[in-house]
Design a protein around this motif. Sequence first.
Motif, PDB file in Angstrom:
ATOM      1  N   GLN A  49       0.966  -1.147  -0.055  1.00 48.10           N
ATOM      2  CA  GLN A  49      -0.048  -0.008   0.073  1.00 48.10           C
ATOM      3  C   GLN A  49       0.935   1.036  -0.138  1.00 48.10           C
ATOM      4  O   GLN A  49       1.687   1.365   0.827  1.00 48.10           O
ATOM      5  CB  GLN A  49      -0.918   0.252   1.179  1.00 48.10           C
ATOM      6  N   PRO A  50       0.825   2.024  -1.014  1.00 42.16           N
ATOM      7  CA  PRO A  50       1.723   3.298  -1.164  1.00 42.16           C
ATOM      8  C   PRO A  50       1.107   4.349  -0.068  1.00 42.16           C
ATOM      9  O   PRO A  50       0.135   4.386   0.305  1.00 42.16           O
ATOM     10  CB  PRO A  50       1.541   3.905  -2.539  1.00 42.16           C
ATOM     11  N   GLY A  51       2.084   4.967   0.456  1.00 41.33           N
ATOM     12  CA  GLY A  51       1.747   5.937   1.662  1.00 41.33           C
ATOM     13  C   GLY A  51       1.402   7.458   0.878  1.00 41.33           C
ATOM     14  O   GLY A  51       1.953   7.804   0.206  1.00 41.33           O
ATOM     15  N   ALA A  88       5.611  11.197  -4.347  1.00 46.24           N
ATOM     16  CA  ALA A  88       6.817  10.463  -4.066  1.00 46.24           C
ATOM     17  C   ALA A  88       6.384   9.095  -3.336  1.00 46.24           C
ATOM     18  O   ALA A  88       6.235   9.071  -2.042  1.00 46.24           O
ATOM     19  CB  ALA A  88       7.693  11.486  -3.201  1.00 46.24           C
ATOM     20  N   VAL A  89       6.453   8.092  -4.204  1.00 43.63           N
ATOM     21  CA  VAL A  89       6.445   6.701  -3.380  1.00 43.63           C
ATOM     22  C   VAL A  89       7.508   6.313  -2.710  1.00 43.63           C
ATOM     23  O   VAL A  89       8.527   6.537  -3.313  1.00 43.63           O
ATOM     24  CB  VAL A  89       5.556   5.629  -4.431  1.00 43.63           C
ATOM     25  N   GLY A  90       7.553   5.259  -1.982  1.00 43.77           N
ATOM     26  CA  GLY A  90       8.728   4.694  -1.308  1.00 43.77           C
ATOM     27  C   GLY A  90       9.436   3.760  -2.229  1.00 43.77           C
ATOM     28  O   GLY A  90       8.850   3.306  -3.204  1.00 43.77           O
ATOM     29  N   ARG A  95      12.275   8.501  -0.721  1.00 42.12           N
ATOM     30  CA  ARG A  95      10.907   8.518  -1.745  1.00 42.12           C
ATOM     31  C   ARG A  95      11.037   8.590  -3.016  1.00 42.12           C
ATOM     32  O   ARG A  95      12.348   9.498  -3.361  1.00 42.12           O
ATOM     33  CB  ARG A  95       9.710   9.173  -0.923  1.00 42.12           C
ATOM     34  N   GLY A  96      10.164   8.621  -3.779  1.00 39.29           N
ATOM     35  CA  GLY A  96      10.471   9.064  -5.347  1.00 39.29           C
ATOM     36  C   GLY A  96      10.626   7.760  -6.075  1.00 39.29           C
ATOM     37  O   GLY A  96      11.069   6.605  -5.751  1.00 39.29           O
ATOM     38  N   VAL A  97      10.887   8.464  -7.508  1.00 45.05           N
ATOM     39  CA  VAL A  97      11.354   7.480  -8.425  1.00 45.05           C
ATOM     40  C   VAL A  97      12.622   6.761  -8.240  1.00 45.05           C
ATOM     41  O   VAL A  97      12.790   5.685  -8.700  1.00 45.05           O
ATOM     42  CB  VAL A  97      11.165   8.088  -9.861  1.00 45.05           C
ATOM     43  N   ARG A  98      13.597   7.672  -7.900  1.00 43.64           N
ATOM     44  CA  ARG A  98      14.912   7.173  -7.484  1.00 43.64           C
ATOM     45  C   ARG A  98      15.113   5.931  -6.507  1.00 43.64           C
ATOM     46  O   ARG A  98      15.538   4.776  -6.907  1.00 43.64           O
ATOM     47  CB  ARG A  98      15.828   8.224  -7.027  1.00 43.64           C
ATOM     48  N   ALA A  99      14.260   6.134  -5.470  1.00 45.79           N
ATOM     49  CA  ALA A  99      13.795   5.154  -4.484  1.00 45.79           C
ATOM     50  C   ALA A  99      13.385   3.727  -5.192  1.00 45.79           C
ATOM     51  O   ALA A  99      13.771   2.673  -5.077  1.00 45.79           O
ATOM     52  CB  ALA A  99      13.306   5.459  -3.337  1.00 45.79           C
ATOM     53  N   ALA A 100      12.272   3.849  -5.746  1.00 52.00           N
ATOM     54  CA  ALA A 100      11.674   2.847  -6.584  1.00 52.00           C
ATOM     55  C   ALA A 100      12.722   2.170  -7.702  1.00 52.00           C
ATOM     56  O   ALA A 100      12.847   0.898  -7.888  1.00 52.00           O
ATOM     57  CB  ALA A 100      10.193   3.185  -7.427  1.00 52.00           C
TER      58      ALA A 100
END
Length: 558
Positions: free
Chosen positions: A219-221, A226-228, A252-257
């Motif tokens: 579940q995204p927060g 900026a998702v985790g 968070r964000g695309v970099r973390a993904a």
Amino acid sequence: MNFTRWSARLPGTQRRAAARTEQTIPATPRADGSVPAARAERRSDRSSPLPADGSGIDELPAREVLDRIPALVALVHGADHRLAHVNDAYVAAFGPRPIGEPARVALPELAELGLLPLLDQVLRSAKPRTVKSRKAPGGRSYTFTCTPVTLPLDGSAAGPEAGGGVLVFAADVTDHAEAAERLRASERAQRETAVTLQKSLLPQELEQPDDLRIAATYQPGGTEAAVGGDWYDVITLGGGRTALVIGDVMGRGVRAAAVMGQLRTAVRAYARLDLPPHEVLQLLDGLASEIDASQIATCVYAVHDPNEGSLVYSSAGHLPILVRDENGVIHRAEEPTGPPLGTGGWLHTSGSVPLGPGSTAVLYTDGLVERRSEDIDEGVASLERALAGATGTPQVVCDRLIRALGVTADHDDDVAVLVLQHPARTGPDADLFRNAALELLGGVEAAPRARAFATGVLASWRFSPELHDLGVLAASELVANSLQHGTPPMRLRLRRTDRRLIIEVTDGDDHLPRRRRAEPADEAGRGIAIVATIASNWGCRRTPGGGKAVWCEFALPR
């Protein structure tokens, strides 16, 4: 209050000076024949804009100042907020308004916007109130400021209408509101893109091993884009063993993904080597430093072996695995735990926790248990209590844990939960899961004993003649390979599930065999090639206590 000095500096008076069309509004007399503060006279030069430097303002009457303001102004008085004055900008926006009528009749647009209770509050408290960016009839957006004033405004003697009033000032913020809505729409689109990327990097369908039932929830927060970097995976290793992994990339964000996606891919590659959990994390630690030295990630990698009845795991700074045994007792697998991935300079170690039939284990990320208002240990303790009472299928347990920990759609952190159950099988279902093992003692004479053992066991399991013969041949070749190249102790294990037949031979030598092409003149080197040809899958691994295990499996007909 000095209304004339204050009104000349209302927001908007110096920003806009657009000319307005002359309109004369006939005054509507009250029942007693009086018109409170009505606009009975108009100066011929009232359409001229206010001086930008404010000069000459003090000499103008208050109502004429209001008429020159480009923002919308309405003045009401009394308990029922009877209309005393509206300026030209208000008339241009909403049309003529009857002077002397209550606001609910004279100013229906304020009633539609829900501002009449606000007028009551201002009149009672004698304090200004503001509501931001309300869309009025006609599609324009305004910020309304309601300020208490004292009537009359022109300095004349107080009449029956004298007393408390409210000045309603509406600044047109349509451009700002539309820009804000475009920004919100853009953020929603970016968030949908980020969530889609995140979910596409997670397994679309979990592998379901023979001996485990598994479910997961992500579940995204929050509502921001900026998702985790929370992730999980289930990897079947062959020979009945299963790897389970869960991790969390900090930030968070695309970099973390993106970092999460690289780590998940690497874990699947390392898992195919069938390495112990701590060696997998050791490799991941080096990779995480190479991907991005500024990104820190936590991870738990665990392997379930149904023959051992345990979960062997290694943790890199992650929260402890929780296991509820068949008696309902909760076990917390806390040790050993090393630092997060990407820190370097640490030798990870493996531990184990029992996971027998009837047990349920939970792997999770910190978003499930971490709250700003309490210590994280309290969150883990709350999860333990929730797990103690959570029964049902793994998916039901996932949902119950999320509800029990208060995770909602607007939760401010990503949450990943992985639940696995080792079901206790009884009755006809238990007949589909059988085990048989033989210690290979002695020298070459162990080969015929192993062949006879495999023949009898496979016949008792009532396999088809073809599968029976292939199983006996595979067992014979694996035993012969172990007798020739391995060292004691040696053991042959046969295992069947509802989906496959597994044959495994272990010995004390840690040299792993490999498949190679045997030349016509070679007297050896064909055993593994034969097994790889006739079996659905085969592999080998080093065992924790030293030595190796070589296995193969045959898929059972559906």
